[in-house]
Design a protein around this motif. Sequence first.
Motif, PDB file in Angstrom:
ATOM      1  N   TRP A  22       0.830  -1.211   0.000  1.00 53.11           N
ATOM      2  CA  TRP A  22       0.000   0.000   0.000  1.00 53.11           C
ATOM      3  C   TRP A  22       0.861   1.255   0.000  1.00 53.11           C
ATOM      4  N   THR A  23       1.943   1.227   0.793  1.00 52.97           N
ATOM      5  CA  THR A  23       2.853   2.376   0.857  1.00 52.97           C
ATOM      6  C   THR A  23       3.523   2.614  -0.487  1.00 52.97           C
ATOM      7  N   MET A  24       3.922   1.524  -1.153  1.00 52.70           N
ATOM      8  CA  MET A  24       4.645   1.644  -2.413  1.00 52.70           C
ATOM      9  C   MET A  24       3.776   2.201  -3.537  1.00 52.70           C
ATOM     10  N   PHE A  25       2.508   1.827  -3.542  1.00 50.37           N
ATOM     11  CA  PHE A  25       1.674   2.163  -4.699  1.00 50.37           C
ATOM     12  C   PHE A  25       0.613   3.230  -4.445  1.00 50.37           C
ATOM     13  N   SER A  26       0.384   3.588  -3.177  1.00 50.62           N
ATOM     14  CA  SER A  26      -0.685   4.546  -2.914  1.00 50.62           C
ATOM     15  C   SER A  26      -0.188   5.968  -2.717  1.00 50.62           C
ATOM     16  N   SER A  27       1.081   6.105  -2.352  1.00 51.43           N
ATOM     17  CA  SER A  27       1.583   7.449  -2.079  1.00 51.43           C
ATOM     18  C   SER A  27       1.976   8.167  -3.363  1.00 51.43           C
ATOM     19  N   LYS A  28       1.545   9.404  -3.476  1.00 51.65           N
ATOM     20  CA  LYS A  28       1.849  10.203  -4.657  1.00 51.65           C
ATOM     21  C   LYS A  28       3.076  11.053  -4.375  1.00 51.65           C
ATOM     22  N   ARG A  29       4.027  11.037  -5.292  1.00 55.54           N
ATOM     23  CA  ARG A  29       5.255  11.798  -5.114  1.00 55.54           C
ATOM     24  C   ARG A  29       4.986  13.288  -5.223  1.00 55.54           C
ATOM     25  N   TRP A  30       5.591  14.041  -4.327  1.00 58.32           N
ATOM     26  CA  TRP A  30       5.486  15.497  -4.389  1.00 58.32           C
ATOM     27  C   TRP A  30       6.309  16.005  -5.562  1.00 58.32           C
ATOM     28  N   ASP A  31       5.730  16.897  -6.348  1.00 58.52           N
ATOM     29  CA  ASP A  31       6.400  17.431  -7.536  1.00 58.52           C
ATOM     30  C   ASP A  31       6.706  18.908  -7.322  1.00 58.52           C
ATOM     31  N   HIS A 216       9.761  17.460   7.378  1.00 54.02           N
ATOM     32  CA  HIS A 216      10.773  16.458   7.040  1.00 54.02           C
ATOM     33  C   HIS A 216      12.094  16.877   7.687  1.00 54.02           C
ATOM     34  N   ILE A 217      12.976  15.912   7.907  1.00 55.44           N
ATOM     35  CA  ILE A 217      14.302  16.230   8.428  1.00 55.44           C
ATOM     36  C   ILE A 217      15.327  15.291   7.804  1.00 55.44           C
ATOM     37  N   PHE A 218      16.410  15.863   7.314  1.00 55.84           N
ATOM     38  CA  PHE A 218      17.460  15.150   6.588  1.00 55.84           C
ATOM     39  C   PHE A 218      18.662  14.934   7.505  1.00 55.84           C
ATOM     40  N   PHE A 219      19.229  13.715   7.475  1.00 57.10           N
ATOM     41  CA  PHE A 219      20.369  13.365   8.322  1.00 57.10           C
ATOM     42  C   PHE A 219      21.551  12.904   7.450  1.00 57.10           C
ATOM     43  N   PRO A 220      22.237  13.828   6.789  1.00 55.09           N
ATOM     44  CA  PRO A 220      23.359  13.425   5.934  1.00 55.09           C
ATOM     45  C   PRO A 220      24.625  13.157   6.736  1.00 55.09           C
ATOM     46  N   GLY A 221      25.529  12.381   6.147  1.00 50.39           N
ATOM     47  CA  GLY A 221      26.858  12.227   6.713  1.00 50.39           C
ATOM     48  C   GLY A 221      27.736  13.360   6.218  1.00 50.39           C
ATOM     49  N   THR A 222      29.005  13.089   6.015  1.00 47.13           N
ATOM     50  CA  THR A 222      29.935  14.114   5.527  1.00 47.13           C
ATOM     51  C   THR A 222      29.522  14.578   4.131  1.00 47.13           C
ATOM     52  N   ILE A 223      29.477  15.889   3.957  1.00 50.49           N
ATOM     53  CA  ILE A 223      29.224  16.480   2.636  1.00 50.49           C
ATOM     54  C   ILE A 223      30.451  17.306   2.274  1.00 50.49           C
ATOM     55  N   TYR A 224      31.047  17.019   1.144  1.00 44.48           N
ATOM     56  CA  TYR A 224      32.258  17.726   0.729  1.00 44.48           C
ATOM     57  C   TYR A 224      31.890  19.104   0.173  1.00 44.48           C
ATOM     58  N   SER A 225      31.789  20.064   1.060  1.00 40.78           N
ATOM     59  CA  SER A 225      31.339  21.415   0.739  1.00 40.78           C
ATOM     60  C   SER A 225      32.349  22.416   1.280  1.00 40.78           C
ATOM     61  N   PRO A 226      32.196  23.700   0.947  1.00 41.23           N
ATOM     62  CA  PRO A 226      33.078  24.718   1.537  1.00 41.23           C
ATOM     63  C   PRO A 226      33.031  24.706   3.058  1.00 41.23           C
ATOM     64  N   ALA A 255      21.913  16.439  -2.160  1.00 33.58           N
ATOM     65  CA  ALA A 255      20.691  17.144  -2.553  1.00 33.58           C
ATOM     66  C   ALA A 255      19.689  16.190  -3.197  1.00 33.58           C
ATOM     67  N   GLU A 256      20.175  15.280  -4.020  1.00 37.78           N
ATOM     68  CA  GLU A 256      19.297  14.297  -4.654  1.00 37.78           C
ATOM     69  C   GLU A 256      18.634  13.403  -3.609  1.00 37.78           C
ATOM     70  N   GLY A 257      19.419  12.965  -2.609  1.00 44.12           N
ATOM     71  CA  GLY A 257      18.856  12.137  -1.548  1.00 44.12           C
ATOM     72  C   GLY A 257      17.816  12.877  -0.736  1.00 44.12           C
ATOM     73  N   LEU A 258      18.109  14.142  -0.436  1.00 41.47           N
ATOM     74  CA  LEU A 258      17.170  14.968   0.325  1.00 41.47           C
ATOM     75  C   LEU A 258      15.858  15.141  -0.436  1.00 41.47           C
ATOM     76  N   LEU A 259      15.945  15.574  -1.691  1.00 41.51           N
ATOM     77  CA  LEU A 259      14.737  15.836  -2.466  1.00 41.51           C
ATOM     78  C   LEU A 259      13.943  14.558  -2.711  1.00 41.51           C
ATOM     79  N   ASN A 260      14.642  13.456  -2.942  1.00 38.67           N
ATOM     80  CA  ASN A 260      13.948  12.179  -3.160  1.00 38.67           C
ATOM     81  C   ASN A 260      13.140  11.788  -1.927  1.00 38.67           C
ATOM     82  N   VAL A 262      11.906  13.859   0.361  1.00 38.99           N
ATOM     83  CA  VAL A 262      10.770  14.776   0.461  1.00 38.99           C
ATOM     84  C   VAL A 262       9.679  14.374  -0.526  1.00 38.99           C
ATOM     85  N   GLN A 263      10.072  14.031  -1.736  1.00 38.41           N
ATOM     86  CA  GLN A 263       9.098  13.646  -2.753  1.00 38.41           C
ATOM     87  C   GLN A 263       8.334  12.382  -2.358  1.00 38.41           C
ATOM     88  N   LYS A 264       9.014  11.482  -1.650  1.00 42.18           N
ATOM     89  CA  LYS A 264       8.365  10.247  -1.206  1.00 42.18           C
ATOM     90  C   LYS A 264       7.535  10.445   0.054  1.00 42.18           C
TER      91      LYS A 264
END
Length: 337
Positions: A22-31, A216-226, A255-260, A262-264
């Motif tokens: 049900w979770t896989m097929f009923s939820s609509k992705r946020w666009d 939503h809340i994102f928990f990333p590891g190391t991000i190679y940024s400034p 960013a791709e992981g974060l947005l994905n 949120v969309q789910k």
Amino acid sequence: MLAPLLLTAAAVGASTLLIVVWTMFSSKRWDPRGKHCYVTGGSAGLGLALAILLTKKGADVSIVARNEERLKQALEQLENARQTPNQVLKMYSFSLTDASSSAAALEAASVGHGGKCPDAVFLCAGAARPGFFVEEDEVSLKQGMDNGYWVQAWSALAAAKRMARDRFPGRIVFVSSFLGYMSLVGYSTYSPAKHALRGLAETLRSELLLYSISVHIFFPGTIYSPGYIEENKTKPKITLKIEEGDEGLKPEHAAEGLLNGVQKGHFHISGDLLGNIFRASTRGASPHNNVVLDAVYGLIGWIGLTFWRRGVDGTIKEHRREHVEYLAQKDFFISKT
């Protein structure tokens, strides 16, 4: 005696399978296409990568940061990623470390869209300055909370008030860290703020259901940024040693992981396998992302993280003598009275 147990197990298994399907097929992705997305910390690192990705997805994007020159450069990158001539891409220079300036920044971005609140508020602003706790002081501890917690909390407050007042079902997205699930030596001014963000997000996920606002809340590891380059300038040697095997993520991948996520519609979002293991192992009463996968991740964490923590603790104990010598060179043990 065995038959009822088997029937019960079968019923539980069937129910679990139905929930997963049900979770896989009923939820609509946020666009995000056509939506107004507000991104703090949008001039560099994860914030900039996310702003570019949202632009490529067809969103209207407002980026906010303090440094106006870097904002102009970032806006040029957004323009290069523009998909349609109708997309609204704007920059706003504000400090977000207090409530009034955070509210003013959101207001300015809303005015740029006819007074309408952004559809999604992505809170990517933040900074870390690692060091040993015994070397910190009142100023650095407060600064850690300002840079890691308040810089997002003030914007979340402004967004929640506006969305609730306007009866607008928007989205608020926090950015925490692996260090919001656990912590280790060197992060005494950073990890508490990231744990606090989780507490705030958990509360708001519940409370803002009253207004149909998604959190939503994102928990990333190391991000190679400034920001990563800057934090390594003060990071203790022992912390660098513990992290030396960390592969890390490029801002674009994070960013791709974060947005994905949120969309789910995920509440806790992890960008990779290790993040999912930490997430499932410390989930508490937070919603599952996937019942079956979370059970697998939790089992892996229950076994694997025990050995990981023992290894980290052993490495720290081996560093004791070198650490004492380091403190002695800084006259730490000499009375200041």
